[in-house]
Scaffold this active site. Structure first.
Site, PDB file in Angstrom:
ATOM      1  N   GLU A  79      75.195  55.158  88.174  1.00 54.32           N
ATOM      2  CA  GLU A  79      76.481  54.621  88.624  1.00 54.32           C
ATOM      3  C   GLU A  79      76.688  53.196  88.119  1.00 54.32           C
ATOM      4  O   GLU A  79      77.729  52.854  87.553  1.00 54.32           O
ATOM      5  CB  GLU A  79      76.540  54.655  90.146  1.00 54.32           C
ATOM      6  N   ASP A 140      79.316  61.503  89.873  1.00 54.00           N
ATOM      7  CA  ASP A 140      80.344  60.479  89.664  1.00 54.00           C
ATOM      8  C   ASP A 140      79.995  59.605  88.470  1.00 54.00           C
ATOM      9  O   ASP A 140      80.854  59.278  87.644  1.00 54.00           O
ATOM     10  CB  ASP A 140      80.555  59.646  90.927  1.00 54.00           C
TER      11      ASP A 140
END
Length: 420
Positions: A79, A140
């Site tokens: 991330e 993500d």
């Protein structure tokens, strides 16, 4: 007498905040004082971005590793690496972009990210060696990596970035996208550990709404037309509408199917808590262009949480979707994350809240090093929220980045940024 003067002082301050907030809702931000070029095309130089320089100096190593020093493992995450690449693109900092990507390939992909997705966590292991701690990918980050690479290929005219993005998207589509019975396409948080199948045929999928920024999905849908990204973009507002209660989206949600029913339920592991994950849901919603059909659904579902900000010094640190209970004040990064959301809500009654949260977020900029300096996650939320609010970047309805340094070069005008 002193009490009355104090009361008058607060009323004056409130009026000033309201006026400032109303101006922010109604007008574009002022430009920086950088001079326009005289008679020639301005170079595509990076606009001054103090918070980005702060991010580089405090959290990015020379080799391209983004470090969260607040964690015991001094860890890096997929991330963090992917977010850093987006910030580098917005800053027109290709050298940093390349360092972050190359470090990610070498360390999160063991030298190759064409046949595997990046590991989620890298850092100091229990035996004091350094390396991958958790090899399970985070979806993500995988989508943000692909997005950053796809946009870098377009903006910097470098097709190799696009090839890397396509490889990641093919793997993500295969390993991280599922079909929920009676609902449709959905993104798992990672390939392993998020689906529970019982002997009686009941299955539970654990989901995270903050993993689904609609503008990113729009761009990926155009970039990879055979992928599931357009379907995910259409499903995301429905998902958030289904799990938001009183405008509160939990960090984690679950979907259960089997027996006689299927539908969303409170997450069996994390409960109804809304905090450090879910704050990004409001950030992404606020950055979704009004011209995108998803924006209206998202803002309608989340609007009660904008209204909840009236009279508050800071966003709540913790909320509970099922009960509506709130606890404490969130850190400055929460204020930054709320700026695009409060602005998109466009309610005159929120003008003081918008002004107050802007002031709180801007206090992070150029904050001196030390124990009170902004933490890693606050800085990240600040780069996203303040960067968008200051006009350093926007998402087009198709999900492409519209960056201030590009626009400044085209119009031979000044960079925008923090208004005076």
């Amino acid at each position: 007498m002193t009490m009355h003067r104090t009361r008058r002082h607060h009323l004056v301050q409130l009026a000033r905040l309201a006026a400032a907030g109303a101006a922010l809702l109604a007008a574009p931000l002022a430009a920086c004082a950088a001079p326009a070029s005289a008679g020639k095309t301005a170079p595509a130089a990076p606009c001054p971005w103090p918070l980005y320089q702060q991010f580089l100096s405090r959290f990015v190593q020379a080799d391209g590793r983004v470090v969260d020093p607040s964690t015991p493992a001094q860890h890096s995450t997929s991330e963090g690496q992917s977010y850093g690449m987006v910030f580098a693109l917005v800053a027109n900092d290709r050298a940093t972009f390349d360092r972050l990507w190359q470090w990610s390939v070498a360390n999160l992909g063991s030298g190759n990210l064409t046949d595997k997705l990046p590991a989620w966590q890298w850092g100091r292991r229990n035996d004091n060696s350094w390396g991958v701690i958790d090899a399970n990918p985070a979806s993500d980050a995988d989508l943000w990596f692909a997005y950053a690479l796809a946009e870098a290929a377009r903006v910097w005219r470098a097709p190799a970035y696009g090839d890397a993005a396509r490889a990641l998207l093919a793997l993500a589509a295969k390993q991280e996208v599922v079909t929920l019975p009676d609902f449709g396409t959905m993104l798992l948080p990672g390939p392993q550990g998020f689906v529970d199948s019982k002997p009686d045929g009941v299955r539970t999928w654990r989901l995270n709404a903050s993993y689904l920024p609609v503008p990113v999905l729009r761009r990926l849908a155009a970039f990879d037309r055979n992928g599931p990204w357009g379907a995910l973009a259409a499903q995301t507002p429905k998902f958030i509408e289904a799990v938001a209660k009183q405008g509160i989206v939990p960090d984690w949600s679950a979907y259960r199917a089997g027996g006689n029913a299927a539908g969303f339920i409170t997450d069996p592991d994390k409960g109804d808590l809304s905090s450090y994950d879910a704050i990004r849901v409001y950030l992404w919603a606020g950055m979704t262009p009004a011209a995108d059909g998803a924006s209206r659904t998202l803002m309608r579902a989340l609007l009660p949480n904008a209204q909840r900000m009236e009279g508050r010094a800071a966003p709540p640190e913790k909320m509970h979707a099922d009960t509506g209970a709130i606890e404490g004040n969130g850190p400055p990064g929460f204020s930054a994350a709320m700026l695009p959301f409060l602005k998109a809500a466009a309610l005159p009654s929120l003008a003081p809240a918008l002004a107050a949260q802007r002031a709180r977020a801007e206090a992070m900029v150029d904050a001196p090093p030390g124990p009170n300096a902004p933490a890693y996650f606050d800085t990240v939320l600040g780069l996203f929220g303040l960067g968008h609010f200051e006009g350093r970047y926007r998402f087009s309805p198709a999900g492409q980045l519209e960056m201030e340094w590009e626009q400044s070069a085209k119009r031979e005008g000044p960079c925008r940024g923090k208004a005076a």
